[in-house]
Design an enzyme around this catalytic site. Structure first.
Site, PDB file in Angstrom:
ATOM      1  N   PRO A 168       9.421 -29.504  11.199  1.00 36.92           N
ATOM      2  CG  PRO A 168      10.067 -28.067   9.487  1.00 36.92           C
ATOM      3  CD  PRO A 168      10.545 -29.205  10.312  1.00 36.92           C
ATOM      4  CD  GLU A 169       5.414 -33.531  12.238  1.00 37.32           C
ATOM      5  OE1 GLU A 169       4.689 -33.934  11.304  1.00 37.32           O
ATOM      6  OE2 GLU A 169       6.353 -34.203  12.690  1.00 37.32           O
TER       7      GLU A 169
END
Ligand SMILES: [Zn+2]
Length: 271
Positions: free
Chosen positions: A2-3
């Site tokens: 997850p960015e």
């Protein structure tokens, strides 16, 4: 992994379901994620209301009556809203059960995430206090990057990925924004001019905003008990495309290791 856009999407997905909800119970099904889970929280959290949810870099802050839960999704974490009592699957490690019968469930197969609590100012916490500015704020400007980079010999890609320079520019976004800005990733940060940093900052903001917009279509997935929460594939121009044609000039995209991270660029379009 997850960015920042996924974390922002997660925030928007869960916020309507947890804000103003009172915690009834906190359930841990493992002793440790990245750090040990504090069993005391199962006594400290019940009875507290979540007043608001914020994001700082890739941390989610669940601000409660007497303190703040600092949550990080690590390499593989995700959050969902499920009815309390929904049978847990293998990697469902934490449930925050609310008095309204819903619960916030943290799933994390690789256990690099974090679930910690502080009763002090979360922004002074050691995980957060040294972080650089948010990329989508006005403080993050071409002038800011130009000034900070003078005399720096590391590559421009590594420079923009440093959390103390700016938060949330992960490996994919670094390659993509340098391509959009026409800057070679292995150029020394101190040798990039102010005009080019202005273009780069514009590219970073555009790419992150596009990704956040793309995530907007998945907001409802956060409350679908059977759905996988809203991560989204984006249109990537160079990342992961070594040997494929550059979308701009048609020459093959090249890849290189910089600071142990795969880096993708077009040697013709990026100078
Ligand atoms: Zn090209």
């Amino acid at each position: 992994m997850p960015e920042l856009p996924e974390v922002e999407t997660t925030l928007r997905g869960i916020a309507p379901h947890v804000t103003d909800r009172t915690i009834l119970e906190c359930v841990f099904r493992t002793v440790k994620l990245r750090w040990p889970l504090d069993p005391d929280l199962c006594h400290v959290l019940p009875g507290q209301k979540i007043c608001k949810v914020e994001r700082r870099a890739k941390y989610l802050l669940l601000c409660c009556d007497h303190g703040t839960i600092i949550l990080h999704l690590g390499m593989s974490g995700s959050l969902r809203i499920v009815p309390a009592g929904t049978t847990e699957q293998k990697h469902d490690h934490v449930d925050l059960i609310f008095t309204d019968g819903q619960s916030l469930r943290l799933t994390d197969s690789r256990k690099f995430g974090a679930f910690i609590y502080t009763d002090s100012n979360p922004y002074s916490h050691k995980l957060l206090c040294h972080l650089g500015p948010e990329p989508l704020t006005d403080i993050f400007s071409g002038e800011y990057l130009y000034t900070r980079s003078r005399g720096r010999k590391l590559t421009v890609k590594q420079f923009i990925m440093e959390q103390k320079t700016v938060v949330g520019v992960g490996n994919i976004y670094a390659s993509e924004s340098l391509f959009r800005a026409g800057i070679r990733p292995d150029r020394a940060a101190g040798r990039v001019g102010s005009k080019r940093y202005e273009v780069l900052v514009g590219a970073i903001k555009e790419i992150l905003l596009q990704a956040i917009d793309a995530g907007g279509t998945t907001i409802n997935d956060f409350s679908q008990a059977d759905g996988k929460p809203g991560y989204f594939t984006q249109q990537l121009q160079v990342y992961g495309r070594c040997g494929e044609s550059c979308p701009s000039c048609g020459d093959p995209v090249r890849s290189q290791r910089l600071g142990q991270r795969s880096t993708f660029f077009c040697p013709k379009c990026q100078v």
